[in-house]
Design a protein around this motif. Structure first.
Motif, PDB file in Angstrom:
ATOM      1  N   PHE A  37      -0.981  -0.754   6.192  1.00 28.44           N
ATOM      2  CA  PHE A  37      -1.422   0.644   6.224  1.00 28.44           C
ATOM      3  C   PHE A  37      -0.661   1.508   5.227  1.00 28.44           C
ATOM      4  O   PHE A  37      -0.986   2.675   5.019  1.00 28.44           O
ATOM      5  CB  PHE A  37      -1.251   1.229   7.641  1.00 28.44           C
ATOM      6  CG  PHE A  37       0.153   1.142   8.168  1.00 28.44           C
ATOM      7  CD1 PHE A  37       1.091   2.115   7.864  1.00 28.44           C
ATOM      8  CD2 PHE A  37       0.549   0.071   8.961  1.00 28.44           C
ATOM      9  CE1 PHE A  37       2.384   2.036   8.341  1.00 28.44           C
ATOM     10  CE2 PHE A  37       1.852  -0.016   9.442  1.00 28.44           C
ATOM     11  CZ  PHE A  37       2.765   0.963   9.128  1.00 28.44           C
ATOM     12  N   ALA A  38       0.366   0.931   4.613  1.00 29.87           N
ATOM     13  CA  ALA A  38       1.173   1.665   3.640  1.00 29.87           C
ATOM     14  C   ALA A  38       1.797   0.695   2.651  1.00 29.87           C
ATOM     15  O   ALA A  38       2.128  -0.438   3.005  1.00 29.87           O
ATOM     16  CB  ALA A  38       2.274   2.460   4.343  1.00 29.87           C
ATOM     17  N   LYS A  59      -0.026  10.883   9.840  1.00 29.66           N
ATOM     18  CA  LYS A  59       0.388   9.530  10.183  1.00 29.66           C
ATOM     19  C   LYS A  59       0.686   9.448  11.677  1.00 29.66           C
ATOM     20  O   LYS A  59       1.146  10.419  12.282  1.00 29.66           O
ATOM     21  CB  LYS A  59       1.644   9.123   9.393  1.00 29.66           C
ATOM     22  CG  LYS A  59       1.436   8.982   7.891  1.00 29.66           C
ATOM     23  CD  LYS A  59       2.717   8.538   7.213  1.00 29.66           C
ATOM     24  CE  LYS A  59       2.512   8.298   5.720  1.00 29.66           C
ATOM     25  NZ  LYS A  59       2.190   9.542   4.980  1.00 29.66           N
ATOM     26  N   THR A  60       0.451   8.287  12.256  1.00 29.49           N
ATOM     27  CA  THR A  60       0.787   8.092  13.660  1.00 29.49           C
ATOM     28  C   THR A  60       2.299   7.927  13.790  1.00 29.49           C
ATOM     29  O   THR A  60       2.972   7.515  12.830  1.00 29.49           O
ATOM     30  CB  THR A  60       0.095   6.854  14.241  1.00 29.49           C
ATOM     31  OG1 THR A  60       0.649   5.681  13.613  1.00 29.49           O
ATOM     32  CG2 THR A  60      -1.408   6.904  14.001  1.00 29.49           C
ATOM     33  N   GLN A  62       3.874   5.597  15.230  1.00 28.73           N
ATOM     34  CA  GLN A  62       4.184   4.186  14.982  1.00 28.73           C
ATOM     35  C   GLN A  62       4.256   3.904  13.487  1.00 28.73           C
ATOM     36  O   GLN A  62       5.154   3.193  13.013  1.00 28.73           O
ATOM     37  CB  GLN A  62       3.125   3.289  15.640  1.00 28.73           C
ATOM     38  CG  GLN A  62       3.374   1.793  15.477  1.00 28.73           C
ATOM     39  CD  GLN A  62       4.623   1.320  16.213  1.00 28.73           C
ATOM     40  OE1 GLN A  62       4.922   1.794  17.299  1.00 28.73           O
ATOM     41  NE2 GLN A  62       5.349   0.379  15.616  1.00 28.73           N
ATOM     42  N   GLN A  63       3.313   4.449  12.733  1.00 29.59           N
ATOM     43  CA  GLN A  63       3.314   4.246  11.290  1.00 29.59           C
ATOM     44  C   GLN A  63       4.571   4.832  10.652  1.00 29.59           C
ATOM     45  O   GLN A  63       5.207   4.204   9.793  1.00 29.59           O
ATOM     46  CB  GLN A  63       2.061   4.872  10.676  1.00 29.59           C
ATOM     47  CG  GLN A  63       0.784   4.118  10.972  1.00 29.59           C
ATOM     48  CD  GLN A  63      -0.455   4.863  10.504  1.00 29.59           C
ATOM     49  OE1 GLN A  63      -0.440   6.087  10.340  1.00 29.59           O
ATOM     50  NE2 GLN A  63      -1.536   4.132  10.297  1.00 29.59           N
ATOM     51  N   GLU A  66       7.583   2.600  11.441  1.00 27.91           N
ATOM     52  CA  GLU A  66       7.590   1.339  10.705  1.00 27.91           C
ATOM     53  C   GLU A  66       7.938   1.551   9.238  1.00 27.91           C
ATOM     54  O   GLU A  66       8.683   0.761   8.638  1.00 27.91           O
ATOM     55  CB  GLU A  66       6.231   0.644  10.839  1.00 27.91           C
ATOM     56  CG  GLU A  66       5.966   0.058  12.223  1.00 27.91           C
ATOM     57  CD  GLU A  66       4.699  -0.767  12.262  1.00 27.91           C
ATOM     58  OE1 GLU A  66       4.379  -1.437  11.254  1.00 27.91           O
ATOM     59  OE2 GLU A  66       4.016  -0.759  13.292  1.00 27.91           O
ATOM     60  N   ILE A  67       7.407   2.604   8.646  1.00 32.78           N
ATOM     61  CA  ILE A  67       7.702   2.887   7.239  1.00 32.78           C
ATOM     62  C   ILE A  67       9.186   3.201   7.069  1.00 32.78           C
ATOM     63  O   ILE A  67       9.855   2.668   6.174  1.00 32.78           O
ATOM     64  CB  ILE A  67       6.848   4.063   6.725  1.00 32.78           C
ATOM     65  CG1 ILE A  67       5.362   3.667   6.695  1.00 32.78           C
ATOM     66  CG2 ILE A  67       7.300   4.488   5.327  1.00 32.78           C
ATOM     67  CD1 ILE A  67       4.425   4.834   6.431  1.00 32.78           C
TER      68      ILE A  67
END
Length: 251
Positions: A37-38, A59-60, A62-63, A66-67
């Motif tokens: 997603f990224a 962005k969520t 979670q995203q 993670e990033i």
């Protein structure tokens, strides 16, 4: 870029098969990390001097987590997250260590660096209502290694408040002037300062301010020399640019 690839490039340099400049170019153009997603640009600081920043809006949680975790794992010591709301910050802070600054909607993961810029960045606001945008600028500048001075609520409606801080204004390396309404503050500061002034129009104001458009046009038409303008409510852009200016000559 994997460790074996880095070792291979350095070996070519030591053997004389690759110049230092050629090796640096390969590092600068190294692949990104694809999370699906990224696509994280872990070598941006090598190319541009400043690492990638996470834009949190859209962005969520979670995203974002993670990033940020990937950036930290790849050696980025300070991860700046802009436009981060409180709910997302609470989720991210469970996954990674995070300092959250609600006023500026800013999250900082990792270490806040010691200032290594040439001088001080002054952040001034016309009114208290402009502080959220100013804090986005201030925290961005701090995360990029700058010392800052905050001068809040010194707008032209009470010009004596600004003149009280003439010494700070005249000794600054860069000034960020944040204002809504008619956006007059940067012009006034520009007439006092001998350094670049970055004007930030805000969406603060009544109906005819058109959500910051009136302030934007006023700032673009400033008669004070040395005033540049970023987008409406773009505290991050102002803080980033101010940091670049403040680090010229610092090395």
């Amino acid at each position: 870029m994997e460790k074996k690839e880095i070792i291979g490039i350095l070996k070519q340099v030591s053997e004389g098969n690759l110049t230092v400049d050629e090796a640096l170019l390969q590092f600068k153009t190294a692949p990104f990390e694809d999370l699906g997603f990224a696509k994280i640009d872990n070598h941006r600081s090598l190319r541009q001097g400043i690492a990638e920043v996470i834009y949190g809006a859209g962005k969520t949680p979670q995203q974002i987590a993670e990033i940020a975790a990937s950036m930290l794992a790849n050696g980025q010591k300070t991860v700046l997250i802009t436009r981060l709301n409180k709910e997302s910050a609470e989720f991210v802070s469970i996954k990674i260590p995070l300092q959250y600054y609600e006023t500026g909607n800013i999250g900082i993961a990792g270490e806040l660096p010691e200032p290594d810029g040439y001088g001080k960045i002054v952040i001034a606001t016309g009114g208290t209502s402009d502080i959220p945008v100013a804090e986005e600028a201030a925290l961005t500048a701090m995360a990029l290694g700058n010392g800052i001075i905050r001068l809040y609520d010194i707008g032209v409606a009470g010009i004596h408040r600004l003149l009280e801080h003439a010494d700070d204004i005249m000794s600054a390396r860069v000034i960020i002037a944040v204002a809504g309404m008619e956006g007059a503050l940067p012009s006034v500061i520009g007439g006092l300062a001998d350094c670049p002034v970055i004007a930030v129009p805000t969406s603060v104001g009544y109906g005819a301010s058109f959500g910051g458009l009136a302030a934007l046009l006023s700032m673009l038409n400033s008669c004070a020399s040395g005033v540049s303008v970023v987008n409406i409510d773009n505290g991050f852009g102002a803080g980033y640019l101010a940091s670049m200016i403040n680090h010229i000559g610092a090395e």
